[in-house]
Motif scaffolding. Structure first.
Motif, PDB file in Angstrom:
ATOM      1  N   UNK A   1       0.633  -1.406  -0.148  1.00 35.15           N
ATOM      2  CA  UNK A   1      -0.127   0.103  -0.206  1.00 35.15           C
ATOM      3  C   UNK A   1       0.724   1.188  -0.169  1.00 35.15           C
ATOM      4  N   UNK A   2       2.045   1.136   0.392  1.00 36.59           N
ATOM      5  CA  UNK A   2       3.157   2.131   0.398  1.00 36.59           C
ATOM      6  C   UNK A   2       4.145   2.237  -0.667  1.00 36.59           C
ATOM      7  N   UNK A   3       4.362   1.026  -1.073  1.00 35.89           N
ATOM      8  CA  UNK A   3       5.592   0.709  -2.231  1.00 35.89           C
ATOM      9  C   UNK A   3       4.953   0.041  -3.312  1.00 35.89           C
ATOM     10  N   UNK A   4       4.887   0.659  -4.614  1.00 37.57           N
ATOM     11  CA  UNK A   4       4.415   0.189  -5.731  1.00 37.57           C
ATOM     12  C   UNK A   4       5.411  -0.630  -6.460  1.00 37.57           C
ATOM     13  N   UNK A   5       5.592  -1.836  -6.749  1.00 37.78           N
ATOM     14  CA  UNK A   5       6.823  -2.713  -7.591  1.00 37.78           C
ATOM     15  C   UNK A   5       6.651  -1.954  -9.124  1.00 37.78           C
ATOM     16  N   UNK A   6       7.629  -1.829  -9.404  1.00 31.64           N
ATOM     17  CA  UNK A   6       7.727  -1.479 -11.041  1.00 31.64           C
ATOM     18  C   UNK A   6       7.478  -2.919 -11.632  1.00 31.64           C
ATOM     19  N   UNK A   7       6.637  -3.109 -12.500  1.00 28.87           N
ATOM     20  CA  UNK A   7       6.537  -4.251 -12.880  1.00 28.87           C
ATOM     21  C   UNK A   7       6.226  -4.259 -14.602  1.00 28.87           C
ATOM     22  N   UNK A   8       6.578  -5.144 -15.195  1.00 32.88           N
ATOM     23  CA  UNK A   8       6.493  -5.397 -16.767  1.00 32.88           C
ATOM     24  C   UNK A   8       5.845  -6.491 -17.034  1.00 32.88           C
ATOM     25  N   UNK A   9       5.371  -6.532 -18.437  1.00 36.07           N
ATOM     26  CA  UNK A   9       4.819  -7.824 -18.985  1.00 36.07           C
ATOM     27  C   UNK A   9       5.994  -8.855 -18.948  1.00 36.07           C
ATOM     28  N   UNK A  10       5.282 -10.077 -18.710  1.00 38.48           N
ATOM     29  CA  UNK A  10       6.503 -11.456 -18.907  1.00 38.48           C
ATOM     30  C   UNK A  10       7.039 -11.197 -20.118  1.00 38.48           C
ATOM     31  N   UNK A  11       8.489 -11.450 -20.128  1.00 38.61           N
ATOM     32  CA  UNK A  11       9.248 -11.452 -21.328  1.00 38.61           C
ATOM     33  C   UNK A  11       9.814 -10.103 -21.713  1.00 38.61           C
ATOM     34  N   UNK A  12       9.463  -9.019 -21.105  1.00 35.55           N
ATOM     35  CA  UNK A  12       9.937  -7.754 -21.387  1.00 35.55           C
ATOM     36  C   UNK A  12      11.189  -7.477 -20.817  1.00 35.55           C
ATOM     37  N   UNK A  13      12.111  -6.905 -21.678  1.00 36.77           N
ATOM     38  CA  UNK A  13      13.417  -6.620 -21.085  1.00 36.77           C
ATOM     39  C   UNK A  13      13.470  -5.190 -21.106  1.00 36.77           C
ATOM     40  N   UNK A  14      13.438  -4.758 -19.476  1.00 35.92           N
ATOM     41  CA  UNK A  14      13.749  -3.214 -19.287  1.00 35.92           C
ATOM     42  C   UNK A  14      14.694  -2.353 -19.860  1.00 35.92           C
ATOM     43  N   UNK A  15      14.173  -1.387 -20.401  1.00 35.48           N
ATOM     44  CA  UNK A  15      15.412  -0.536 -20.806  1.00 35.48           C
ATOM     45  C   UNK A  15      15.461   0.897 -20.341  1.00 35.48           C
ATOM     46  N   UNK A  16      16.409   1.798 -20.552  1.00 35.67           N
ATOM     47  CA  UNK A  16      16.669   3.263 -19.995  1.00 35.67           C
ATOM     48  C   UNK A  16      17.636   3.537 -19.084  1.00 35.67           C
ATOM     49  N   UNK A  17      18.370   2.402 -18.474  1.00 29.93           N
ATOM     50  CA  UNK A  17      19.370   2.371 -17.864  1.00 29.93           C
ATOM     51  C   UNK A  17      20.309   1.425 -17.662  1.00 29.93           C
ATOM     52  N   UNK A  18      21.404   1.359 -17.499  1.00 31.54           N
ATOM     53  CA  UNK A  18      22.382   0.233 -17.404  1.00 31.54           C
ATOM     54  C   UNK A  18      22.060  -0.502 -16.227  1.00 31.54           C
ATOM     55  N   UNK A  19      22.200  -1.903 -16.358  1.00 30.09           N
ATOM     56  CA  UNK A  19      22.107  -2.800 -15.108  1.00 30.09           C
ATOM     57  C   UNK A  19      20.832  -2.998 -14.504  1.00 30.09           C
ATOM     58  N   UNK A  20      19.767  -2.889 -15.688  1.00 26.91           N
ATOM     59  CA  UNK A  20      18.322  -3.320 -15.301  1.00 26.91           C
ATOM     60  C   UNK A  20      18.243  -4.676 -15.686  1.00 26.91           C
ATOM     61  N   UNK A  21      17.095  -5.302 -15.090  1.00 22.88           N
ATOM     62  CA  UNK A  21      17.064  -6.939 -15.291  1.00 22.88           C
ATOM     63  C   UNK A  21      15.546  -6.753 -14.771  1.00 22.88           C
TER      64      UNK A  21
END
Length: 170
Positions: free
Chosen positions: A85-105
């Protein structure tokens, strides 16, 4: 004669289908939901935060992203309704590779969702951060310390942070 025309039409249609397939391959992979391929999606940006005087990671809306010091090596602490309720996870669709900064997984959360990580730590937004640049969650202490994710990997609390307000997570 009619047989020859049918054979010519079949050959023409087959060639057209082959050329279409080759053009699609040359354009790059398809990233549709049913495609099964990993799509790269920009979900994180960097921004200079004046309060912290550091470059922090932010989501697409410009909200500061945080990590919890106790969440390492795939161990999740923030799984209860109170925490979420305080902290919202940053989630993506299954199989998505996150981009926008190095060292994301990504890592699979206990609830099955795919959460974005930075330097191996799951990323969250804080519900009390209402506008870009807010860092109200930085230094928040409960079962660990919540820190803004910075590009140098070491955020520190600069002001007296809010306490855990009596919340604890099993």
């Amino acid at each position: 004669m009619q047989k020859l025309a049918t054979r010519g039409l079949t050959l023409l249609l087959g060639t057209a289908a082959l050329l279409t397939a080759l053009a699609a391959l040359a354009a790059g992979p398809s990233y549709g939901a049913a495609g099964g391929m990993s799509a790269s999606q920009r979900v994180v940006k960097t921004a200079q935060n004046r309060s912290l005087d550091k470059t922090v990671l932010v989501d697409r809306r410009g909200k500061t992203l945080y990590t919890l010091s106790a969440e390492t090596h795939g161990r999740f602490i923030c799984t209860t309704k109170v925490c979420l309720s305080l902290w919202t996870p940053l989630v993506v669709a299954h199989g998505t590779t996150p981009a926008g900064a190095k060292l994301l997984a990504t890592v699979r959360r206990p609830d099955g969702r795919t959460q974005v990580t930075y330097r191996g730590r799951p990323l969250y937004t804080f519900t009390e951060d209402t506008k870009p640049g807010d860092v109200k969650g930085n230094g928040f202490k409960d079962v660990g310390t919540w820190l803004a994710a910075t590009t140098n990997g070491t955020a520190t609390a600069t002001a007296t942070p809010p306490s855990g307000r009596g919340y604890s997570y099993p």
